[in-house]
Design an enzyme around this catalytic site. Sequence first.
Site, PDB file in Angstrom:
ATOM      1  N   CYS A  86       0.834  -1.209   0.000  1.00  0.00           N
ATOM      2  CA  CYS A  86       0.000   0.000   0.000  1.00  0.00           C
ATOM      3  C   CYS A  86       0.868   1.259   0.000  1.00  0.00           C
ATOM      4  O   CYS A  86       1.777   1.392   0.819  1.00  0.00           O
ATOM      5  CB  CYS A  86      -0.892  -0.013   1.244  1.00  0.00           C
ATOM      6  N   CYS A  92      -0.770   5.792   7.040  1.00  0.00           N
ATOM      7  CA  CYS A  92      -2.142   5.427   7.414  1.00  0.00           C
ATOM      8  C   CYS A  92      -2.140   4.544   8.660  1.00  0.00           C
ATOM      9  O   CYS A  92      -1.306   3.646   8.784  1.00  0.00           O
ATOM     10  CB  CYS A  92      -2.778   4.694   6.234  1.00  0.00           C
ATOM     11  N   CYS A 173      -7.895   0.998  -1.039  1.00  0.00           N
ATOM     12  CA  CYS A 173      -7.492   0.343   0.201  1.00  0.00           C
ATOM     13  C   CYS A 173      -7.387  -1.147  -0.107  1.00  0.00           C
ATOM     14  O   CYS A 173      -8.329  -1.737  -0.637  1.00  0.00           O
ATOM     15  CB  CYS A 173      -8.501   0.609   1.313  1.00  0.00           C
ATOM     16  N   PHE A 307     -22.581 -14.215  24.819  1.00  0.00           N
ATOM     17  CA  PHE A 307     -22.243 -13.142  23.873  1.00  0.00           C
ATOM     18  C   PHE A 307     -22.567 -13.648  22.457  1.00  0.00           C
ATOM     19  O   PHE A 307     -21.720 -13.624  21.563  1.00  0.00           O
ATOM     20  CB  PHE A 307     -20.756 -12.748  23.971  1.00  0.00           C
ATOM     21  N   ASN A 312     -24.392 -16.245  15.472  1.00  0.00           N
ATOM     22  CA  ASN A 312     -23.308 -16.638  14.558  1.00  0.00           C
ATOM     23  C   ASN A 312     -22.753 -18.027  14.884  1.00  0.00           C
ATOM     24  O   ASN A 312     -22.517 -18.827  13.982  1.00  0.00           O
ATOM     25  CB  ASN A 312     -22.200 -15.584  14.644  1.00  0.00           C
ATOM     26  N   GLU A 328     -27.165 -12.623  25.160  1.00  0.00           N
ATOM     27  CA  GLU A 328     -26.580 -11.474  24.473  1.00  0.00           C
ATOM     28  C   GLU A 328     -27.141 -10.205  25.123  1.00  0.00           C
ATOM     29  O   GLU A 328     -28.285 -10.196  25.585  1.00  0.00           O
ATOM     30  CB  GLU A 328     -26.960 -11.591  22.976  1.00  0.00           C
ATOM     31  N   ASP A 355     -27.334  -8.693  30.634  1.00  0.00           N
ATOM     32  CA  ASP A 355     -26.032  -8.036  30.748  1.00  0.00           C
ATOM     33  C   ASP A 355     -25.079  -9.019  31.413  1.00  0.00           C
ATOM     34  O   ASP A 355     -25.205  -9.312  32.602  1.00  0.00           O
ATOM     35  CB  ASP A 355     -26.168  -6.754  31.569  1.00  0.00           C
ATOM     36  N   ASP A 376     -17.730 -15.782  23.654  1.00  0.00           N
ATOM     37  CA  ASP A 376     -17.136 -14.951  22.584  1.00  0.00           C
ATOM     38  C   ASP A 376     -17.331 -13.478  22.941  1.00  0.00           C
ATOM     39  O   ASP A 376     -18.080 -12.748  22.275  1.00  0.00           O
ATOM     40  CB  ASP A 376     -17.809 -15.295  21.236  1.00  0.00           C
ATOM     41  N   CYS A 402     -10.920 -11.658  21.304  1.00  0.00           N
ATOM     42  CA  CYS A 402     -10.379 -10.664  20.374  1.00  0.00           C
ATOM     43  C   CYS A 402      -9.359  -9.774  21.077  1.00  0.00           C
ATOM     44  O   CYS A 402      -8.799  -8.873  20.456  1.00  0.00           O
ATOM     45  CB  CYS A 402     -11.482  -9.855  19.703  1.00  0.00           C
TER      46      CYS A 402
END
Length: 444
Positions: A86, A92, A173, A307, A312, A328, A355, A376, A402
């Site tokens: 890039c 960036c 991009c 979660f 999914n 969730e 929650d 998750d 994550c």
Amino acid sequence: MVQIFRSTAQKSAKSHSLNKIIELDINDLDHQGRGVGRYNGKVCFVQGALPSEKVQAIITEDKKQLLTAKLHKILQVSDERIEPNCPWFSECGGCQLQHLSYAAQTQQKQTRVDQLLAKQGIKRLPWQPILNSQPFQYRNRTRLSAWYEGKQNKLHLGFRQFNSKKLIEVDQCLVIAPKFSTLLPELVQILNKLKCKKHVSHVELNSAGQRYCIILRVLNKPAEQDYIKLTEFALAHNLDIYFHQNDDEYLKVQSDSDKLYYSIDSLQLQFGLSDFTQVNSQANKDMIQQAQNWLELNEDDVVLDLFCGLGNFSLPVAQKVLKVVGIEGSRSMVEKAKRNASDNQLTNTEFYKQDLSSIDGLDKIDWGAFNKIILDPSRQGAMQICQQSEQWTAKQVLYIACDPNSLARDSQYLLASGYKMIKIGLIDMFPQTSHIETMALFSR
Ligand SMILES: C[S@@+](CC[C@H](N)C(=O)[O-])C[C@H]1O[C@@H](n2cnc3c(N)ncnc32)[C@H](O)[C@@H]1O
């Protein structure tokens, strides 16, 4: 008297070090993809430098225990350094690792997870093969900043610079869907023809589902002519364009109202533009497949999916087990998860809004009813949940993280409750960036 001001001598030593060229060895990468070395007893972060390199760098920030520096010259080049594809990479802030070979990127990420878990005393991890992704053109969602330049009466689109508010204008991009990347120059042109161009604060591109969607975040109600211009553009390029003015209100410029959905094998999952969906569609499918394989699902399993978002994981899992309960925090996503289950003729699922960071919410869960648990969470992790793991009867817990820091912290609670980590693997959901996604399987 306690001295609370830095002495003039200290201040001037610091100001002298700014802009100074230093030489150092780089031996690690930090969580933002910066090279890490040491200089004069301080940790020094050098953006653009790679492990095993010797570099010259210019000090840009001098704090008590750390220095930040700008790469000046590479004296000894890493074997893993490559030419970034890039043209904006050095400025960036979107990607951090394009200068590192793809194999080395994933290896570095794995090393980072090793280091973080080792800090918590969790060593010799049972690593499984990495789930690689295609290195470019994988992002199905991205947000571009828009800014209006009064003097030239011009709207620009781009990304923020690394660790800065400055915006870097781009007209392609390489990590987003190719159709969007090719379209960027024309998109800026059409936006510049709009009456509302001054009021566009950012632009989102979303190809998570079967449609290519462009969402214009506007601060004021757009004029009728703007709708007409955008409708022509949308039809010419087979796109859906939306104005997003208030929180949950997305106004499609064309009048038809197609629902958005993405597919996982034979399942179709409906989603809304403000809902969480995984950013890398292929990596998501691979991740779900791996989750099912690792959990060795069978028709007697009763699975708790915490979660769960739109379902999914819950929906593909429900095809293989006796029952899935998904929990969730977002009410609208719970409603969509329920509808997704019924639209896909799945009758063995239940979804609840709760929650999961509140003890009251967790007390309502009948932990004894499940033999397998999927977790998750978002970046904050699932600390309150894992703190309760002693009372679980589940034999297996699958944690998708994550943020590896959260995984390291939460793993401690699971291990303390008698679970053992039996598998861990990297899912390269975000190539070219420093983001790390990990899946870990615990068993007891
Ligand atoms: C990483 S996403 C995963 C969603 C889903 N498992 C998937 O794969 O698409 C995390 C989900 O946790 C939800 N969430 C975040 N904080 C929460 C909380 N305190 N309680 C319950 N759900 C929460 C978010 O709305 C989001 O859907």
